[in-house]
Design a protein around this motif. Sequence first.
Motif, PDB file in Angstrom:
ATOM      1  N   LEU A 165      30.833  38.109   3.906  1.00 50.68           N
ATOM      2  CA  LEU A 165      30.634  37.825   5.325  1.00 50.68           C
ATOM      3  C   LEU A 165      29.156  37.870   5.698  1.00 50.68           C
ATOM      4  CD1 LEU A 165      33.569  39.793   7.003  1.00 50.68           C
ATOM      5  CD2 LEU A 165      33.445  37.355   6.477  1.00 50.68           C
ATOM      6  N   GLU A 166      28.416  38.742   5.035  1.00 50.26           N
ATOM      7  CA  GLU A 166      26.982  38.826   5.325  1.00 50.26           C
ATOM      8  C   GLU A 166      26.284  37.505   5.007  1.00 50.26           C
ATOM      9  OE1 GLU A 166      23.132  41.673   4.238  1.00 50.26           O
ATOM     10  OE2 GLU A 166      25.144  42.164   3.517  1.00 50.26           O
ATOM     11  N   GLN A 167      26.764  36.801   3.981  1.00 51.84           N
ATOM     12  CA  GLN A 167      26.179  35.511   3.611  1.00 51.84           C
ATOM     13  C   GLN A 167      26.757  34.367   4.439  1.00 51.84           C
ATOM     14  OE1 GLN A 167      26.901  35.217  -0.706  1.00 51.84           O
ATOM     15  NE2 GLN A 167      24.714  35.546  -1.007  1.00 51.84           N
ATOM     16  N   ALA A 168      28.040  34.454   4.776  1.00 52.97           N
ATOM     17  CA  ALA A 168      28.741  33.308   5.360  1.00 52.97           C
ATOM     18  C   ALA A 168      28.698  33.251   6.879  1.00 52.97           C
ATOM     19  CB  ALA A 168      30.207  33.303   4.905  1.00 52.97           C
ATOM     20  N   VAL A 169      28.507  34.390   7.537  1.00 49.04           N
ATOM     21  CA  VAL A 169      28.543  34.427   9.003  1.00 49.04           C
ATOM     22  C   VAL A 169      27.114  34.477   9.528  1.00 49.04           C
ATOM     23  CG1 VAL A 169      29.290  35.734  11.018  1.00 49.04           C
ATOM     24  CG2 VAL A 169      30.803  35.543   9.031  1.00 49.04           C
ATOM     25  N   PRO A 170      26.661  33.443  10.215  1.00 48.24           N
ATOM     26  CA  PRO A 170      25.272  33.433  10.695  1.00 48.24           C
ATOM     27  C   PRO A 170      25.087  34.370  11.882  1.00 48.24           C
ATOM     28  CG  PRO A 170      26.421  31.498  11.505  1.00 48.24           C
ATOM     29  CD  PRO A 170      27.381  32.208  10.572  1.00 48.24           C
ATOM     30  N   ALA A 171      23.995  35.105  11.869  1.00 50.09           N
ATOM     31  CA  ALA A 171      23.670  35.967  13.002  1.00 50.09           C
ATOM     32  C   ALA A 171      23.094  35.110  14.127  1.00 50.09           C
ATOM     33  CB  ALA A 171      22.663  37.030  12.580  1.00 50.09           C
ATOM     34  N   TYR A 225      24.614  32.005  -5.868  1.00 50.74           N
ATOM     35  CA  TYR A 225      24.119  31.368  -4.646  1.00 50.74           C
ATOM     36  C   TYR A 225      22.683  31.795  -4.348  1.00 50.74           C
ATOM     37  CZ  TYR A 225      28.962  29.985  -3.606  1.00 50.74           C
ATOM     38  OH  TYR A 225      30.216  29.431  -3.649  1.00 50.74           O
ATOM     39  N   GLU A 226      22.378  33.069  -4.598  1.00 44.14           N
ATOM     40  CA  GLU A 226      21.006  33.537  -4.365  1.00 44.14           C
ATOM     41  C   GLU A 226      20.033  32.851  -5.318  1.00 44.14           C
ATOM     42  OE1 GLU A 226      20.706  37.737  -4.513  1.00 44.14           O
ATOM     43  OE2 GLU A 226      22.065  38.084  -2.817  1.00 44.14           O
ATOM     44  N   LEU A 227      20.442  32.706  -6.579  1.00 47.00           N
ATOM     45  CA  LEU A 227      19.580  32.029  -7.550  1.00 47.00           C
ATOM     46  C   LEU A 227      19.383  30.565  -7.177  1.00 47.00           C
ATOM     47  CD1 LEU A 227      21.076  33.554 -10.827  1.00 47.00           C
ATOM     48  CD2 LEU A 227      18.801  34.019  -9.881  1.00 47.00           C
ATOM     49  N   ALA A 228      20.461  29.910  -6.758  1.00 46.54           N
ATOM     50  CA  ALA A 228      20.353  28.501  -6.377  1.00 46.54           C
ATOM     51  C   ALA A 228      19.534  28.331  -5.101  1.00 46.54           C
ATOM     52  CB  ALA A 228      21.751  27.907  -6.189  1.00 46.54           C
ATOM     53  N   ALA A 229      19.651  29.292  -4.174  1.00 45.58           N
ATOM     54  CA  ALA A 229      18.893  29.207  -2.922  1.00 45.58           C
ATOM     55  C   ALA A 229      17.398  29.201  -3.194  1.00 45.58           C
ATOM     56  CB  ALA A 229      19.261  30.365  -2.005  1.00 45.58           C
ATOM     57  N   ALA A 230      16.971  29.975  -4.187  1.00 44.43           N
ATOM     58  CA  ALA A 230      15.547  29.989  -4.534  1.00 44.43           C
ATOM     59  C   ALA A 230      15.093  28.605  -5.009  1.00 44.43           C
ATOM     60  CB  ALA A 230      15.291  31.035  -5.616  1.00 44.43           C
ATOM     61  N   ARG A 231      15.978  27.897  -5.761  1.00 40.39           N
ATOM     62  CA  ARG A 231      15.634  26.535  -6.210  1.00 40.39           C
ATOM     63  C   ARG A 231      15.620  25.564  -5.042  1.00 40.39           C
ATOM     64  NH1 ARG A 231      16.749  30.563  -9.808  1.00 40.39           N
ATOM     65  NH2 ARG A 231      16.618  29.870 -11.995  1.00 40.39           N
ATOM     66  N   LEU A 232      16.566  25.728  -4.131  1.00 42.94           N
ATOM     67  CA  LEU A 232      16.625  24.839  -2.965  1.00 42.94           C
ATOM     68  C   LEU A 232      15.376  24.983  -2.096  1.00 42.94           C
ATOM     69  CD1 LEU A 232      20.360  25.091  -1.847  1.00 42.94           C
ATOM     70  CD2 LEU A 232      19.106  22.981  -2.248  1.00 42.94           C
ATOM     71  N   PRO A 279      31.666  20.853   7.589  1.00 44.14           N
ATOM     72  CA  PRO A 279      31.261  21.021   8.997  1.00 44.14           C
ATOM     73  C   PRO A 279      30.816  22.449   9.312  1.00 44.14           C
ATOM     74  CG  PRO A 279      33.277  19.724   8.857  1.00 44.14           C
ATOM     75  CD  PRO A 279      33.021  20.260   7.489  1.00 44.14           C
ATOM     76  N   TYR A 280      31.499  23.426   8.714  1.00 42.81           N
ATOM     77  CA  TYR A 280      31.114  24.817   8.970  1.00 42.81           C
ATOM     78  C   TYR A 280      29.684  25.070   8.500  1.00 42.81           C
ATOM     79  CZ  TYR A 280      31.115  29.902   9.002  1.00 42.81           C
ATOM     80  OH  TYR A 280      30.781  31.215   9.248  1.00 42.81           O
ATOM     81  N   TRP A 281      29.381  24.639   7.281  1.00 39.89           N
ATOM     82  CA  TRP A 281      28.056  24.932   6.724  1.00 39.89           C
ATOM     83  C   TRP A 281      26.963  24.131   7.429  1.00 39.89           C
ATOM     84  CZ3 TRP A 281      28.617  29.287   4.791  1.00 39.89           C
ATOM     85  CH2 TRP A 281      29.716  29.620   4.001  1.00 39.89           C
ATOM     86  N   ALA A 282      27.278  22.907   7.855  1.00 43.63           N
ATOM     87  CA  ALA A 282      26.283  22.117   8.584  1.00 43.63           C
ATOM     88  C   ALA A 282      25.933  22.788   9.908  1.00 43.63           C
ATOM     89  CB  ALA A 282      26.813  20.710   8.824  1.00 43.63           C
ATOM     90  N   LEU A 283      26.949  23.293  10.619  1.00 43.65           N
ATOM     91  CA  LEU A 283      26.701  23.983  11.887  1.00 43.65           C
ATOM     92  C   LEU A 283      25.999  25.311  11.657  1.00 43.65           C
ATOM     93  CD1 LEU A 283      30.088  23.203  13.669  1.00 43.65           C
ATOM     94  CD2 LEU A 283      27.827  22.342  14.334  1.00 43.65           C
ATOM     95  N   THR A 284      26.341  25.997  10.575  1.00 42.38           N
ATOM     96  CA  THR A 284      25.668  27.253  10.248  1.00 42.38           C
ATOM     97  C   THR A 284      24.176  27.029  10.048  1.00 42.38           C
ATOM     98  OG1 THR A 284      27.640  28.237   9.248  1.00 42.38           O
ATOM     99  CG2 THR A 284      25.512  29.099   8.533  1.00 42.38           C
ATOM    100  N   ALA A 285      23.822  25.967   9.345  1.00 44.29           N
ATOM    101  CA  ALA A 285      22.407  25.650   9.131  1.00 44.29           C
ATOM    102  C   ALA A 285      21.700  25.376  10.461  1.00 44.29           C
ATOM    103  CB  ALA A 285      22.274  24.450   8.199  1.00 44.29           C
ATOM    104  N   GLU A 286      22.397  24.732  11.403  1.00 44.99           N
ATOM    105  CA  GLU A 286      21.803  24.477  12.721  1.00 44.99           C
ATOM    106  C   GLU A 286      21.612  25.761  13.505  1.00 44.99           C
ATOM    107  OE1 GLU A 286      23.453  21.273  15.058  1.00 44.99           O
ATOM    108  OE2 GLU A 286      24.304  20.354  13.267  1.00 44.99           O
ATOM    109  N   VAL A 287      22.584  26.675  13.400  1.00 39.48           N
ATOM    110  CA  VAL A 287      22.454  27.953  14.108  1.00 39.48           C
ATOM    111  C   VAL A 287      21.270  28.740  13.550  1.00 39.48           C
ATOM    112  CG1 VAL A 287      23.539  30.202  14.500  1.00 39.48           C
ATOM    113  CG2 VAL A 287      24.890  28.110  14.736  1.00 39.48           C
ATOM    114  N   PRO A 295      15.418  23.547   6.154  1.00 39.23           N
ATOM    115  CA  PRO A 295      16.710  24.183   6.451  1.00 39.23           C
ATOM    116  C   PRO A 295      16.916  25.430   5.605  1.00 39.23           C
ATOM    117  CG  PRO A 295      16.968  21.810   6.096  1.00 39.23           C
ATOM    118  CD  PRO A 295      15.577  22.161   5.674  1.00 39.23           C
ATOM    119  N   VAL A 296      17.542  26.432   6.180  1.00 37.28           N
ATOM    120  CA  VAL A 296      17.853  27.665   5.446  1.00 37.28           C
ATOM    121  C   VAL A 296      19.054  27.408   4.538  1.00 37.28           C
ATOM    122  CG1 VAL A 296      18.603  30.058   5.666  1.00 37.28           C
ATOM    123  CG2 VAL A 296      16.956  29.111   7.293  1.00 37.28           C
ATOM    124  N   PRO A 297      18.955  27.705   3.239  1.00 35.48           N
ATOM    125  CA  PRO A 297      20.117  27.518   2.355  1.00 35.48           C
ATOM    126  C   PRO A 297      21.304  28.368   2.811  1.00 35.48           C
ATOM    127  CG  PRO A 297      18.120  27.867   1.072  1.00 35.48           C
ATOM    128  CD  PRO A 297      17.770  28.179   2.495  1.00 35.48           C
TER     129      PRO A 297
END
Length: 319
Positions: A165-171, A225-232, A279-287, A295-297
């Motif tokens: 949830l810490e990764q998936a739910v945007p603050a 996901y953390e390793l891939a985020a660094a590449r992104l 759609p969830y992840w696209a909106l999360t990136a916008e938030v 964009p934040v991975p």
Amino acid sequence: MREVQVTASDGLWSIGELAERGGVTVKTVRFYSDRGLLPERVRSAGGHRRYGPDALDRLRLIRSLRALDLPVPEVRRIVDDEAGAGGALEDAVAGQLRQLGDRMAALRWREAGLRLVQECPPQERADRLRLIGAVTAPPSTAPLARFWRAWLPPRMSGRAVAAFLEQAVPAPPDDPTPAQVLAFARLHALVTRPCDGSARPRPAAHRSGPGFRPEVLYDGLGEAYELAAARLRRDRAPHPGEALDCFVAAYAVSGGARDTPDFRRQLAAHLAADPRLDPYWALTAEVLGPRDGRPVPTPGTTHDWLLAALTDEVAARAA
């Protein structure tokens, strides 16, 4: 209370004199006295209250505390705690700061929501009002967490669920733009819309056999996901390597399988056919908004990056 005969030369003040020196009304002094915040020294034979000079310091302290919007019960605890020198004052100020921060965050969200309505085309205002009207200010992430708790595989520990949830739910941002308010409102609408369960099927990996260990899967995915985020963040194209190996190992170990070329081929096919939550992840990136202009991975974008790397690797081996 002892009754004594007092005169104006005894160094004590009447309620009116104390009120004048303290810059308040007689009614205010009487209010604090009646509640035990401002004890009088003595009472005259006629029943009039008389105060010593120390009452003026106490009155000024009370006024200062009330100016901070502290409620009377809090003021009582502070003045009883060595005139506010102990921990009661620190605790009360910390509590007021938290409440003030919440109110300011709510105001910033309301301001951004009003700007969103003000700046949108007239034909879109009704829809946007409906969206933002369904969300508190500042918004709660509880509906998003409930969505994921229902979607995640069963038998996951509280620790593993909290980590995901810490990764998936945007603050929600403290100072949002109108676009971020709209994105969060749409995200809220997405996870709270009526659903019979078939519209949100779990991935095939969640429906594995009795030996399936979901906690192992999501611990491994989190690391991948953390390793891939660094590449992104460095704009690296999908490619084999440590991140992909960690990704595949998460699926293999959690299901009691071995990481082989055949397993990778089957995994790529399974994941390509899994239900999408784009759609969830696209909106999360916008938030979350951009960071350093990019964009934040999210778990969604890192998953897509890893799946693309796996698909390319499988295709290269087949060729």
